[in-house]
Design an enzyme around this catalytic site. Sequence first.
Site, mmCIF file in Angstrom:
data_model
loop_
_atom_site.group_PDB
_atom_site.id
_atom_site.type_symbol
_atom_site.label_atom_id
_atom_site.label_comp_id
_atom_site.label_asym_id
_atom_site.label_seq_id
_atom_site.Cartn_x
_atom_site.Cartn_y
_atom_site.Cartn_z
ATOM 1 N N ALA A 14 -14.890 -4.326 3.317
ATOM 2 C CA ALA A 14 -16.457 -4.420 2.736
ATOM 3 C C ALA A 14 -17.356 -5.086 3.558
ATOM 4 C CB ALA A 14 -16.307 -5.201 1.375
ATOM 5 N N ALA A 44 -3.626 -4.072 3.191
ATOM 6 C CA ALA A 44 -3.290 -3.060 2.221
ATOM 7 C C ALA A 44 -2.577 -2.050 2.500
ATOM 8 C CB ALA A 44 -4.582 -2.711 1.650
ATOM 9 N N GLU A 111 -0.220 7.540 -7.431
ATOM 10 C CA GLU A 111 -0.063 6.197 -7.872
ATOM 11 C C GLU A 111 -0.217 5.736 -9.307
ATOM 12 O OE1 GLU A 111 -2.019 3.317 -5.100
ATOM 13 O OE2 GLU A 111 -1.315 3.935 -3.422
ATOM 14 N N HIS A 228 0.362 -7.841 -9.099
ATOM 15 C CA HIS A 228 1.060 -6.560 -8.525
ATOM 16 C C HIS A 228 2.799 -6.803 -9.118
ATOM 17 C CE1 HIS A 228 2.508 -3.506 -5.995
ATOM 18 N NE2 HIS A 228 1.254 -3.044 -5.895
ATOM 19 N N ARG A 274 -0.799 -0.911 -13.977
ATOM 20 C CA ARG A 274 -0.233 -2.146 -13.282
ATOM 21 C C ARG A 274 0.136 -3.315 -14.328
ATOM 22 N NH1 ARG A 274 -3.238 -2.906 -7.112
ATOM 23 N NH2 ARG A 274 -1.955 -1.172 -6.184
ATOM 24 N N HIS A 334 -2.178 -10.697 -7.234
ATOM 25 C CA HIS A 334 -2.656 -9.747 -6.325
ATOM 26 C C HIS A 334 -4.032 -9.464 -6.037
ATOM 27 C CE1 HIS A 334 -2.236 -6.246 -3.744
ATOM 28 N NE2 HIS A 334 -2.752 -5.361 -4.684
ATOM 29 N N ARG A 369 -7.594 -3.156 -12.678
ATOM 30 C CA ARG A 369 -7.892 -2.171 -11.524
ATOM 31 C C ARG A 369 -6.966 -1.141 -11.309
ATOM 32 N NH1 ARG A 369 -6.553 -1.921 -5.869
ATOM 33 N NH2 ARG A 369 -5.350 -3.734 -6.216
ATOM 34 N N LEU A 375 -10.336 -0.187 -2.312
ATOM 35 C CA LEU A 375 -10.828 0.155 -0.911
ATOM 36 C C LEU A 375 -12.192 1.089 -0.967
ATOM 37 C CD1 LEU A 375 -7.586 0.537 1.358
ATOM 38 C CD2 LEU A 375 -9.170 -1.549 1.225
#
Length: 531
Positions: A14, A44, A111, A228, A274, A334, A369, A375
């Site tokens: 960022a 990452a 994912e 995570h 997650r 995480h 998230r 990202l």
Amino acid sequence: MMQFDYIVVGGGLAGLYTSYKLSRLGCVALVARASLEDSNSFYAQGGVAAVTEEQDTPTDHLKDTLIAGRGLCIEHAVKVLTEEAPQRIEELISLGMNFDTQDGHLALGLEGGHHHKRILHAGGDATGRMLSTFMIAKVQENPSITILDHHQAIKLSLEEGACRGVWVYNESSHRIDFLGARAVILAMGGAAALYRPTTNPPTALGDGLAMALEAGAELRDMEFIQFHPTALYAPAHGSFLISEAVRGEGAYLLNARGERFMLDKHPLAELAPRDTVAYEIFHQMQLEGSKYVTLSLKHLDAEHIRRRFPTISRHCAEIGLDFSKEIPVAPAAHYTVGGIVTDLYGRTSIPNLFAVGEIASTGVMGANRLASNSLIECLVFGKRIVDFIARETPPLTGDLAEPSMSEIKLYDSEKERMWQSLKGTKIMTALGELLMQEVGIIRSQSSLQKALVQIEELLQQIETSEESDSLQAYIHRLRLRLSYRIVLSAQTREESRGGHYRSDYPDTLRAEETYHTVMSKDSIKKIYINR
């Protein structure tokens, strides 16, 4: 005092990308706590989520994000992300960034929480490192950007209510410097390294969040810390992330009896969002009295796995594990889902102060998230910040006067190091274990109250220590105060949702009762969404 047009604080993706884009507007200071290679972005392993093929659409990406966000996403923010993500990928490719390809096309992965293959990778499981290295090179070769690495931001400066700069601790010269600018952009990452174990580097301690809160900015939904599901369980070697993409390739989660326990927990099994996977792993560990579950890849092609995940394979081999067979995994802190409240152009409640990346709460992440959205959020909202500043930020009128910094006494470097080694390390270790135990995957009123009491005791240790007015004492005090407010946010949310599970409030509120928690320096309030 040094004066710039813009100051970007944070050396992850960022900060790097926003600095690069800002450089066309004026001189930029890029402030990094450590080296530019020491960030969550750099480490990452996951990829970048963006729609790049005809079978997928931004609307499908939006739907997956909303489902993962458990009713707390701000839909128009998610729409901005999913619709502008493909443009940011095209821009990176045009600048020379090489993503992994297969048969001449972008190689896309799957994912948890995604219903389409839309995850771009670079170098297999080294996407963060490849992207960060690419942007580091762009920044280093840009004459309009001054890199101030090993400079720790410690306090924002306000003039007539607007942000006009930041104080930083210059490690090499052991002094506190003031940097002035017409706008400050915080890209300092989250606070998951306050917990132990964590997948984060030791710089992700919430310093930017605490600094913004003390200056008067608002934070939103700070109770949502994402754990995570699969960090390598190897206590002697520290925590190491095992990417979600490994399960995307077909890896199984097995309990002590060798059973796939996720099959009857969610239609997507190991590829559930997650929060679900982390909770179910933790639940299995509780049932079995174990400290880990097993991630099994032995049914997959071993050579393909080693090629696809070279970083993970190499790390496992170094500590005596065969990644292509079975490895022990357990959840670890995480990602900070909440953050500084911003609008769609990164603006905070303080004029001339912006936030981007994990430190910001744009409304995209909701209560949980979606994998690989982080990202791309850095890129989409970094670009929007620069576009806004190009249109709206007024020029400085005259030179800034250097303000005073009377509340911090900078002792000699040996005394500061001694305070950190004797007090700071002990405090942060105790805090990390406390947060994981009492404010972790499962919380309750009693555990949260216990955490508040013990954080107050840690604060008291600072107040009664020698050199309690030192720089290190000041920094650790801010971290404890932020942790205290994270616990208060968790107390305020009397339900279970996303990354926040209350054993005493196991149900999720109905849609008409759904709210965000928003905190200022002195209060926490509920902002209802559908009223």
